[in-house]
Design a protein around this motif. Sequence first.
Motif, PDB file in Angstrom:
ATOM      1  N   ILE A  97      37.161  41.735  37.178  1.00 34.44           N
ATOM      2  CA  ILE A  97      37.050  43.142  36.743  1.00 34.44           C
ATOM      3  C   ILE A  97      38.436  43.649  36.335  1.00 34.44           C
ATOM      4  N   ARG A  98      39.452  43.354  37.159  1.00 33.97           N
ATOM      5  CA  ARG A  98      40.820  43.783  36.823  1.00 33.97           C
ATOM      6  C   ARG A  98      41.259  43.161  35.495  1.00 33.97           C
ATOM      7  N   ASN A  99      40.974  41.877  35.319  1.00 33.74           N
ATOM      8  CA  ASN A  99      41.389  41.205  34.082  1.00 33.74           C
ATOM      9  C   ASN A  99      40.677  41.793  32.860  1.00 33.74           C
ATOM     10  N   ASP A 100      39.390  42.078  32.995  1.00 34.39           N
ATOM     11  CA  ASP A 100      38.640  42.666  31.877  1.00 34.39           C
ATOM     12  C   ASP A 100      39.210  44.039  31.515  1.00 34.39           C
ATOM     13  N   LEU A 101      39.535  44.826  32.551  1.00 33.30           N
ATOM     14  CA  LEU A 101      40.098  46.163  32.285  1.00 33.30           C
ATOM     15  C   LEU A 101      41.450  46.033  31.591  1.00 33.30           C
ATOM     16  N   SER A 271      39.882  28.036  38.324  1.00 35.12           N
ATOM     17  CA  SER A 271      40.112  29.199  39.168  1.00 35.12           C
ATOM     18  C   SER A 271      40.774  30.266  38.300  1.00 35.12           C
ATOM     19  N   ILE A 272      40.243  31.496  38.376  1.00 37.12           N
ATOM     20  CA  ILE A 272      40.746  32.592  37.541  1.00 37.12           C
ATOM     21  C   ILE A 272      41.635  33.478  38.404  1.00 37.12           C
ATOM     22  N   SER A 273      42.896  33.641  37.980  1.00 40.27           N
ATOM     23  CA  SER A 273      43.819  34.495  38.735  1.00 40.27           C
ATOM     24  C   SER A 273      44.046  35.799  37.976  1.00 40.27           C
ATOM     25  N   LEU A 274      44.726  36.732  38.619  1.00 43.45           N
ATOM     26  CA  LEU A 274      45.027  38.007  37.970  1.00 43.45           C
ATOM     27  C   LEU A 274      45.981  37.794  36.800  1.00 43.45           C
ATOM     28  N   ILE A 275      45.664  38.396  35.649  1.00 42.43           N
ATOM     29  CA  ILE A 275      46.552  38.291  34.486  1.00 42.43           C
ATOM     30  C   ILE A 275      47.854  39.018  34.792  1.00 42.43           C
ATOM     31  N   ASP A 279      48.374  43.835  39.672  1.00 38.62           N
ATOM     32  CA  ASP A 279      47.006  44.330  39.897  1.00 38.62           C
ATOM     33  C   ASP A 279      46.493  44.034  41.302  1.00 38.62           C
ATOM     34  N   VAL A 280      47.235  43.219  42.028  1.00 44.15           N
ATOM     35  CA  VAL A 280      46.847  42.912  43.405  1.00 44.15           C
ATOM     36  C   VAL A 280      46.703  44.202  44.218  1.00 44.15           C
ATOM     37  N   HIS A 281      47.469  45.238  43.850  1.00 47.82           N
ATOM     38  CA  HIS A 281      47.395  46.509  44.578  1.00 47.82           C
ATOM     39  C   HIS A 281      46.027  47.176  44.428  1.00 47.82           C
ATOM     40  N   TYR A 282      45.440  47.042  43.241  1.00 47.78           N
ATOM     41  CA  TYR A 282      44.099  47.601  43.041  1.00 47.78           C
ATOM     42  C   TYR A 282      43.110  46.943  43.999  1.00 47.78           C
ATOM     43  N   ILE A 283      43.245  45.621  44.101  1.00 49.66           N
ATOM     44  CA  ILE A 283      42.282  44.883  44.933  1.00 49.66           C
ATOM     45  C   ILE A 283      42.499  45.192  46.415  1.00 49.66           C
ATOM     46  N   LEU A 284      43.753  45.287  46.828  1.00 54.57           N
ATOM     47  CA  LEU A 284      44.032  45.619  48.228  1.00 54.57           C
ATOM     48  C   LEU A 284      43.519  47.021  48.572  1.00 54.57           C
ATOM     49  N   LYS A 285      43.652  47.941  47.603  1.00 53.39           N
ATOM     50  CA  LYS A 285      43.152  49.310  47.818  1.00 53.39           C
ATOM     51  C   LYS A 285      41.624  49.300  47.980  1.00 53.39           C
ATOM     52  N   ALA A 286      40.968  48.480  47.154  1.00 52.00           N
ATOM     53  CA  ALA A 286      39.503  48.386  47.228  1.00 52.00           C
ATOM     54  C   ALA A 286      39.079  47.751  48.556  1.00 52.00           C
ATOM     55  N   LYS A 316      44.009  36.035  51.023  1.00 48.47           N
ATOM     56  CA  LYS A 316      44.822  34.810  50.957  1.00 48.47           C
ATOM     57  C   LYS A 316      44.598  34.049  49.653  1.00 48.47           C
ATOM     58  N   ASN A 317      43.450  34.273  48.999  1.00 44.20           N
ATOM     59  CA  ASN A 317      43.128  33.569  47.744  1.00 44.20           C
ATOM     60  C   ASN A 317      42.768  34.608  46.685  1.00 44.20           C
ATOM     61  N   MET A 318      43.777  35.199  46.067  1.00 46.27           N
ATOM     62  CA  MET A 318      43.511  36.258  45.091  1.00 46.27           C
ATOM     63  C   MET A 318      43.072  35.656  43.764  1.00 46.27           C
ATOM     64  N   ASP A 319      41.943  34.996  43.776  1.00 48.42           N
ATOM     65  CA  ASP A 319      41.415  34.419  42.542  1.00 48.42           C
ATOM     66  C   ASP A 319      39.895  34.287  42.686  1.00 48.42           C
ATOM     67  N   THR A 320      39.262  33.781  41.665  1.00 44.97           N
ATOM     68  CA  THR A 320      37.821  33.558  41.743  1.00 44.97           C
ATOM     69  C   THR A 320      37.492  32.298  40.935  1.00 44.97           C
ATOM     70  N   LEU A 321      36.367  31.651  41.264  1.00 47.81           N
ATOM     71  CA  LEU A 321      36.020  30.401  40.560  1.00 47.81           C
ATOM     72  C   LEU A 321      34.936  30.659  39.532  1.00 47.81           C
ATOM     73  N   LEU A 322      35.192  30.187  38.314  1.00 50.60           N
ATOM     74  CA  LEU A 322      34.209  30.315  37.228  1.00 50.60           C
ATOM     75  C   LEU A 322      33.334  29.065  37.252  1.00 50.60           C
ATOM     76  N   LEU A 323      32.060  29.226  37.496  1.00 57.51           N
ATOM     77  CA  LEU A 323      31.147  28.086  37.555  1.00 57.51           C
ATOM     78  C   LEU A 323      30.333  28.013  36.253  1.00 57.51           C
ATOM     79  N   PRO A 324      29.825  26.820  35.907  1.00 53.78           N
ATOM     80  CA  PRO A 324      29.081  26.712  34.637  1.00 53.78           C
ATOM     81  C   PRO A 324      27.722  27.427  34.677  1.00 53.78           C
ATOM     82  N   HIS A 325      27.082  27.419  35.864  1.00 55.24           N
ATOM     83  CA  HIS A 325      25.753  28.056  35.953  1.00 55.24           C
ATOM     84  C   HIS A 325      25.628  28.896  37.202  1.00 55.24           C
TER      85      HIS A 325
END
Length: 325
Positions: A97-101, A271-275, A279-286, A316-325
């Motif tokens: 979401i942060r990356n898209d914004l 693995s997708i990390s913050l661009i 932006d880590v502050h946005y996620i910590l606030k959330a 500890k893992n500020m990223d997400t995994l993009l899966l094919p399905h």
Amino acid sequence: MKEDRWNIRTLESAEKKWVNIFAKLLWINVSLAFILLGCKGEDVEHTKLVQPTVVKQWIGIPSIPMMTSIKPSEKRNVVIYLVPHADDEVLTFGVPIRNDLQQKKEVYVLLLSKGELSQARDVVNGYYDHESNHPYMAGKVQWCRFHQRLHIPSAEGYSPLSVEEFGQARIKEFIQATAALGVPKENTYVYQLKHGYFGNTPLVLIINDWLKRFPNATFVTMSEIDVQRDHAPVGKVLNRLHQQKVVKFKRNYASVATRMKYRHLKDQYPSISLIHKKDVHYILKAIDVYRAWEPHKGRFGLGYHSVETQFEFLKKNMDTLLLPH
Ligand SMILES: [Zn+2]
């Protein structure tokens, strides 16, 4: 002999009687067919007139707010997040979401259910009741591992939460956390599908409603291999609509629960990390929204009361995994 002849005559007259009845039945049938054929045209026309009105009233899945203010557009930069429960928007989708914004995309976040059946209600109330997910435990106490104590609402200045109040408190956390991520408030929508069983049809109807507004949007949700029972079906429905070319663009991410269970996924998929690292502050606030314990202000830290380890995993893992399905 006499008797025999009488019998034959009786048989003959019985035979005639049956032929007569058969002929009458045939005549009734033919007449009925004519009557029905005569009415057929009128019947079809009548059905055509009535059906669409009935169907129209039936199929809408209402959202809060309603979608009336959305202007339809064919633009390609719209991203629609299908979020099964409050906290998934941070745990699984916070990073994308942060990356898209950051990439100036128009982000919509749709919460699909109130998630009212979570055990966090029993923890915050300090005991199980008859509305609990485990009603047979009614009256038994429930220890809070997050606060390391037994909550006693009357002593802490709040009333025990009913299922309805608990659902509303979860929605409140979702709205605050989504705003903390930087998503415009007017792009946040709430649905009330049945927690624990969304059903495929409501999901298809919701996606179709959004496709009508944004036919070129990208839809985002979890994977169909997700370990959580509401997550995987949303992934499956989206994947099927994508295979059928109804949905043109989609992305599937692994939920934190799935990543914690299947550690090997990290070696197989990107693995997708913050661009923007800031932006880590946005996620910590959330994340903080889901931690805040101010029960007298209606803030119950319900995210942490239900999946504390998942929030700590994300930190500890500020990223997400993009899966094919
Ligand atoms: Zn607690």
